[in-house]
Design a protein around this motif. Sequence first.
Motif, PDB file in Angstrom:
ATOM      1  N   ILE A 198      28.483  40.311  39.195  1.00 13.35           N
ATOM      2  CA  ILE A 198      30.007  40.423  38.653  1.00 13.35           C
ATOM      3  C   ILE A 198      30.942  40.717  39.681  1.00 13.35           C
ATOM      4  O   ILE A 198      32.107  40.229  39.711  1.00 13.35           O
ATOM      5  N   GLY A 252      31.474  37.419  41.962  1.00 13.87           N
ATOM      6  CA  GLY A 252      31.804  36.507  41.212  1.00 13.87           C
ATOM      7  C   GLY A 252      33.356  36.744  40.782  1.00 13.87           C
ATOM      8  O   GLY A 252      34.255  35.614  41.001  1.00 13.87           O
ATOM      9  N   SER A 253      33.738  37.856  40.289  1.00 12.43           N
ATOM     10  CA  SER A 253      34.992  38.134  40.138  1.00 12.43           C
ATOM     11  C   SER A 253      36.026  38.222  41.434  1.00 12.43           C
ATOM     12  O   SER A 253      37.275  37.800  41.436  1.00 12.43           O
ATOM     13  N   ILE A 307      37.109  34.558  42.266  1.00 10.01           N
ATOM     14  CA  ILE A 307      37.957  34.177  41.456  1.00 10.01           C
ATOM     15  C   ILE A 307      39.455  34.919  41.861  1.00 10.01           C
ATOM     16  O   ILE A 307      40.538  34.265  41.895  1.00 10.01           O
ATOM     17  N   ALA A 321      40.757  38.712  35.621  1.00 10.72           N
ATOM     18  CA  ALA A 321      39.294  38.831  36.179  1.00 10.72           C
ATOM     19  C   ALA A 321      38.852  40.358  36.449  1.00 10.72           C
ATOM     20  O   ALA A 321      37.657  40.537  36.441  1.00 10.72           O
ATOM     21  N   ALA A 330      35.772  42.026  34.748  1.00  7.96           N
ATOM     22  CA  ALA A 330      34.687  42.521  35.419  1.00  7.96           C
ATOM     23  C   ALA A 330      34.288  44.047  35.053  1.00  7.96           C
ATOM     24  O   ALA A 330      33.120  44.616  35.091  1.00  7.96           O
ATOM     25  N   THR A 387      30.637  46.892  42.036  1.00 11.33           N
ATOM     26  CA  THR A 387      31.398  45.923  41.569  1.00 11.33           C
ATOM     27  C   THR A 387      32.925  45.937  41.946  1.00 11.33           C
ATOM     28  O   THR A 387      33.768  44.903  42.441  1.00 11.33           O
ATOM     29  N   ILE A 423      36.881  33.185  32.088  1.00  6.60           N
ATOM     30  CA  ILE A 423      36.643  33.830  33.133  1.00  6.60           C
ATOM     31  C   ILE A 423      35.231  34.136  33.523  1.00  6.60           C
ATOM     32  O   ILE A 423      34.737  34.399  34.539  1.00  6.60           O
ATOM     33  N   LEU A 424      34.536  34.748  32.259  1.00  8.47           N
ATOM     34  CA  LEU A 424      33.338  35.147  32.577  1.00  8.47           C
ATOM     35  C   LEU A 424      32.473  34.203  32.931  1.00  8.47           C
ATOM     36  O   LEU A 424      31.472  34.654  33.800  1.00  8.47           O
ATOM     37  N   GLU A 445      32.905  31.701  34.637  1.00  9.35           N
ATOM     38  CA  GLU A 445      33.070  31.229  35.941  1.00  9.35           C
ATOM     39  C   GLU A 445      32.676  32.327  36.804  1.00  9.35           C
ATOM     40  O   GLU A 445      31.787  32.299  38.161  1.00  9.35           O
ATOM     41  N   MET A 446      32.927  33.818  36.442  1.00 12.18           N
ATOM     42  CA  MET A 446      32.384  34.701  36.761  1.00 12.18           C
ATOM     43  C   MET A 446      30.914  34.634  37.426  1.00 12.18           C
ATOM     44  O   MET A 446      30.122  35.084  38.606  1.00 12.18           O
ATOM     45  N   GLY A 474      28.788  34.180  40.709  1.00 11.59           N
ATOM     46  CA  GLY A 474      28.037  35.352  40.963  1.00 11.59           C
ATOM     47  C   GLY A 474      26.534  35.223  41.058  1.00 11.59           C
ATOM     48  O   GLY A 474      25.877  36.074  41.502  1.00 11.59           O
TER      49      GLY A 474
END
Length: 455
Positions: A74, A77-78, A81, A97, A101, A156, A238-239, A241-242, A246
């Motif tokens: 998380i 990945g965030s 972004i 994002a 997260a 995170t 978004i989630l 892609e995150m 990640g």
Amino acid sequence: MNERARMLSEDSIKKVLFKLSLPATIGMIVQALYSLVDTIFVGQALGPESVQGIAGITIAFPIQMIIMGIALTIGIGSASIISRSLGAKIHERADIALGNAITAILALSVVMTILGIVYIEPLLRMFGATETIMPFAYDYTKIILYGTIFFAFSMTLNNIVRAEGNARVAMLTMVISAGLNIILDPIFIFGLNMGIKGAAIATVISQVVSALFLLYYFAKGMSSFNFHIKHFVPHPEILKEMVTIGTSSFARSASGSLMVIVINNVLAVYGGDIPIAVFGIVNRLFMFTFMPMIGIVQGLQPIVGFNYGAKNYARVISSTALAMKITTLVSIAGFLLLFIFPTQLFSIFTTDQELIEAGKAAMRIMSLALPLVGFQIVGASIYQTLGKAKPAFFLSISRQVLFLIPLVLILPRFFELQGVWMAFPLSDGLSFLVTFVMLAKEYSLFKKDMHPDLS
């Protein structure tokens, strides 16, 4: 253009990398220290049972790695972004994002805590706990699990703070956590005579304080993000892609966890408690060696992510090359330290001469390819920062899953216990070659993008 954007896009690369990496490196070194200190204090406190105590912490380590892997999935990945969105000046996307997260990691932390506590004994047995190690591993792990939400939340948000270019706050978070743990360890372990339970309690308290510090930082508006309740509502795109970006971080931690499980079980067959304790100590010393390199990479990621988003590919290449030179020098220094002074290093953890002698031989073999690790660490992180999930995932699992685990299972059949230690430099060498080939291809693509008329 705000000050942070100007710094990432225009300032001298050496200056920016130093400015962002130094705090991250200090923070990571301090972070590694408290993992070492836990093991040192437990080893010294338990006396005749130091082998079982150190082995107990070693057995618990895969659970911590899984929690870390989910938090990094998380967080990184965030962060990828966010840094690319800031570079492309899409600030609303960066805010979404961040909110997503926080929502994701809080939900996942609750699930991890419940599952961990319910299945703690079978997990520890699967991770290689023998009957003599189990009581120590159980006492330590059960307490650590109660701190999952704070540990994951801190890890995170720390990546997100770094993604916006605020390396000083990211460093301070880690220093607060690690420094407090180092102070509390002797109080709980020796002062309150709580042994291995005291080490776990000190760790959880430090994680709680770290999480509260980051919560204060964001709640008080010290960051560059804009908070709104709508940003915390799950945003599928978004989630996705995150998690996709990640996943390579989770793969790295999960494969590291799987590696530890396999090695612990193989060591239980070929030597028992002492080799497991040896592996635990060497693994922590390796982590201490890797942390400065990871700190440099963490300083590099905002530079690469921002300039990749801004299509400034020359700056991406220059900053990556500089980071590789520095991490290689650090990895060579780490190799020399571990290879020349193994007896002195093991003596810090224990007075057990059998453990010291076994550790001396193992560490010299395991560290042989350490000078190559700096290049690998930078190479694997670059793909994550660029948002290229598939190559990032492949490089994340190459060392542990594709090379190390098969070698650990095969070599002991011919060389017994020594075969386990030999697997480490061989897997590092193979992973280096794979990373080199992949980065050479990526570099040629950047060159084409920079000079399309020549392609």
